[in-house]
Motif scaffolding. Structure first.
Motif, PDB file in Angstrom:
ATOM      1  N   CYS A 130      -4.626   6.956  -3.654  1.00 11.81           N
ATOM      2  CA  CYS A 130      -6.075   6.908  -3.489  1.00 11.81           C
ATOM      3  C   CYS A 130      -6.771   7.683  -4.608  1.00 11.81           C
ATOM      4  CB  CYS A 130      -6.449   7.495  -2.135  1.00 11.81           C
ATOM      5  SG  CYS A 130      -8.223   7.520  -1.821  1.00 11.81           S
ATOM      6  N   ALA A 131      -7.812   7.095  -5.167  1.00 11.83           N
ATOM      7  CA  ALA A 131      -8.592   7.771  -6.198  1.00 11.83           C
ATOM      8  C   ALA A 131      -9.532   8.803  -5.592  1.00 11.83           C
ATOM      9  CB  ALA A 131      -9.402   6.752  -7.002  1.00 11.83           C
ATOM     10  N   ASN A 132      -9.787   8.690  -4.306  1.00 13.98           N
ATOM     11  CA  ASN A 132     -10.710   9.600  -3.646  1.00 13.98           C
ATOM     12  C   ASN A 132     -10.042  10.926  -3.290  1.00 13.98           C
ATOM     13  OD1 ASN A 132     -13.278  10.155  -2.518  1.00 13.98           O
ATOM     14  ND2 ASN A 132     -12.470   9.743  -0.487  1.00 13.98           N
ATOM     15  N   CYS A 133      -8.832  10.876  -2.721  1.00 13.51           N
ATOM     16  CA  CYS A 133      -8.188  12.111  -2.265  1.00 13.51           C
ATOM     17  C   CYS A 133      -6.839  12.380  -2.943  1.00 13.51           C
ATOM     18  CB  CYS A 133      -7.991  12.070  -0.754  1.00 13.51           C
ATOM     19  SG  CYS A 133      -6.810  10.830  -0.202  1.00 13.51           S
ATOM     20  N   ALA A 134      -6.386  11.477  -3.810  1.00 13.78           N
ATOM     21  CA  ALA A 134      -5.137  11.615  -4.572  1.00 13.78           C
ATOM     22  C   ALA A 134      -3.896  11.677  -3.679  1.00 13.78           C
ATOM     23  CB  ALA A 134      -5.184  12.829  -5.496  1.00 13.78           C
TER      24      ALA A 134
ATOM     25  N   GLU B 234      -0.697   7.049   3.908  1.00 14.17           N
ATOM     26  CA  GLU B 234      -0.927   8.172   4.814  1.00 14.17           C
ATOM     27  C   GLU B 234      -2.307   8.129   5.458  1.00 14.17           C
ATOM     28  OE1 GLU B 234      -0.130  11.818   2.773  1.00 14.17           O
ATOM     29  OE2 GLU B 234       1.957  11.261   2.382  1.00 14.17           O
ATOM     30  N   GLY B 235      -3.286   7.507   4.794  1.00 15.26           N
ATOM     31  CA  GLY B 235      -4.622   7.364   5.360  1.00 15.26           C
ATOM     32  C   GLY B 235      -5.340   8.668   5.604  1.00 15.26           C
TER      33      GLY B 235
ATOM     34  N   TYR C 197       0.798  -1.219   0.000  1.00 17.69           N
ATOM     35  CA  TYR C 197       0.000   0.000   0.000  1.00 17.69           C
ATOM     36  C   TYR C 197       0.826   1.263   0.000  1.00 17.69           C
ATOM     37  CZ  TYR C 197       0.718   0.136   5.049  1.00 17.69           C
ATOM     38  OH  TYR C 197       1.276   0.177   6.305  1.00 17.69           O
ATOM     39  N   ASP C 198       2.134   1.177   0.228  1.00 19.60           N
ATOM     40  CA  ASP C 198       2.944   2.392   0.239  1.00 19.60           C
ATOM     41  C   ASP C 198       3.136   2.962  -1.166  1.00 19.60           C
ATOM     42  OD1 ASP C 198       4.494   0.187  -0.396  1.00 19.60           O
ATOM     43  OD2 ASP C 198       6.326   1.058   0.408  1.00 19.60           O
TER      44      ASP C 198
ATOM     45  N   VAL D 214     -11.577   6.273   2.775  1.00 15.11           N
ATOM     46  CA  VAL D 214     -11.301   5.262   1.757  1.00 15.11           C
ATOM     47  C   VAL D 214      -9.858   4.770   1.885  1.00 15.11           C
ATOM     48  CG1 VAL D 214     -11.180   4.843  -0.727  1.00 15.11           C
ATOM     49  CG2 VAL D 214     -13.020   6.248   0.199  1.00 15.11           C
ATOM     50  N   CYS D 215      -8.926   5.677   2.096  1.00 16.99           N
ATOM     51  CA  CYS D 215      -7.516   5.306   2.302  1.00 16.99           C
ATOM     52  C   CYS D 215      -7.367   4.417   3.528  1.00 16.99           C
ATOM     53  CB  CYS D 215      -6.648   6.542   2.520  1.00 16.99           C
ATOM     54  SG  CYS D 215      -6.418   7.593   1.110  1.00 16.99           S
ATOM     55  N   ARG D 216      -7.997   4.823   4.622  1.00 17.15           N
ATOM     56  CA  ARG D 216      -7.862   4.055   5.857  1.00 17.15           C
ATOM     57  C   ARG D 216      -8.462   2.656   5.709  1.00 17.15           C
ATOM     58  NH1 ARG D 216      -8.541   9.332   7.781  1.00 17.15           N
ATOM     59  NH2 ARG D 216     -10.800   9.184   7.933  1.00 17.15           N
TER      60      ARG D 216
END
Length: 63
Positions: free
Chosen positions: A8-12, A17-18, A3-4, A22-24
């Protein structure tokens, strides 16, 4: 894949970093998967073949 390196498609932002829910959620899902989750099927087959060969060699030496 780890995951590093994911973005994220939601917040870029990097998923590691979470920054958003969606990232978390994706970070938690990737952390919960086992150690063999990132291996492709050919690597798993090769690992299984090596394990079978090692067991066969051990069985042959004990006879």
């Amino acid at each position: 894949m780890t995951y590093d390196r994911l973005v994220c498609a939601n917040c870029a932002a990097p998923v590691s970093e979470g920054r958003c829910p969606v990232c978390r959620a994706n970070r938690e899902r990737l952390q919960q998967e086992g150690p063999f989750a990132g291996l492709n099927p050919m690597a798993l087959i090769a690992l299984l073949a090596v394990l079978i060969a090692a067991v066969a060699l051990l069985a042959h030496q004990t006879v």
